[in-house]
Structure formats: C-alpha cells, structure tokens
Scaffold this motif. Structure first.
Motif, short mmCIF file in Angstrom:
data_model
loop_
_atom_site.label_atom_id
_atom_site.label_comp_id
_atom_site.label_asym_id
_atom_site.label_seq_id
_atom_site.Cartn_x
_atom_site.Cartn_y
_atom_site.Cartn_z
N LYS A 98 11.30 12.08 13.45
CA LYS A 98 12.12 12.86 12.29
C LYS A 98 12.79 13.74 12.54
O LYS A 98 13.89 13.70 11.73
N HIS A 99 12.59 14.88 12.98
CA HIS A 99 13.40 15.42 13.56
C HIS A 99 14.69 15.58 14.37
O HIS A 99 15.63 16.05 13.92
N GLN A 155 11.55 6.30 6.27
CA GLN A 155 10.58 6.85 7.56
C GLN A 155 9.31 6.08 7.19
O GLN A 155 8.51 5.25 6.92
N SER A 172 2.85 9.09 11.14
CA SER A 172 3.69 10.26 10.88
C SER A 172 4.33 11.00 12.47
O SER A 172 3.96 11.74 12.90
N THR A 206 6.70 13.18 13.91
CA THR A 206 7.77 14.37 13.52
C THR A 206 8.45 14.32 14.55
O THR A 206 9.92 15.27 14.12
#
Length: 81
Positions: free
Chosen positions: A30-31, A21, A25, A27
């Motif tokens: 990442k999701h 990662q 961040s 997200t």
C-alpha cells in the motif's frame, strides 16, 4: 485549459487506490503504491507547469530575428576589420 484537466486527473486517484485495496493489510504494498502515485502526481504537475511556461513563451522566429539583428550590429572583436 491545463488547470481543469489537472484537477480531474490528479484528484480522484487516491480514492480509486483506496477502493482497490486488497482485503489483507499489506502495508508495504500500500505504501509503495501511494508513494508511486505521489511521484506521478508531482511529475504531472511539473509537466503541466512546463507546458504553461512554453505556451507563454515568445515565438521562436521573433527571438531568432532579434538575435540576428543584435549579432549583425555588433562587430566580432576576434575578427580583423
């Protein structure tokens, strides 16, 4: 044969993704990655189950012989005798 390979391939993938990662961040990214991994893991499990079913199936030549013998002994009702 399949079960040992599935545990070694499917298990460590999320850990590798978490180690990869980026610092920020994101997200959503990442999701998306985790959702794609989950889909691929499900597809891999489905294919492994299908391979196991194929391995348990009877040989095709035996099934063809059985069908042929059944067809030869039963007359076709649409053909005149």
């Amino acid at each position: 044969m399949q079960s040992g390979r599935s545990q070694s391939v499917v298990g460590p993938i999320p850990e590798r993704v978490q180690a990869f990662q980026p610092a920020d961040s994101d997200t959503r990214g990442k999701h998306r990655i985790l959702a794609e991994l989950k889909r691929l893991e499900q597809e891999a499990r489905f294919l492994e189950e299908e391979l196991e079913q194929i391995e348990r199936m009877e040989k095709a030549s035996g099934a063809c012989k059985e069908m042929l013998s059944n067809m030869e002994t039963t007359p076709d009702p649409l053909l005149p005798m």
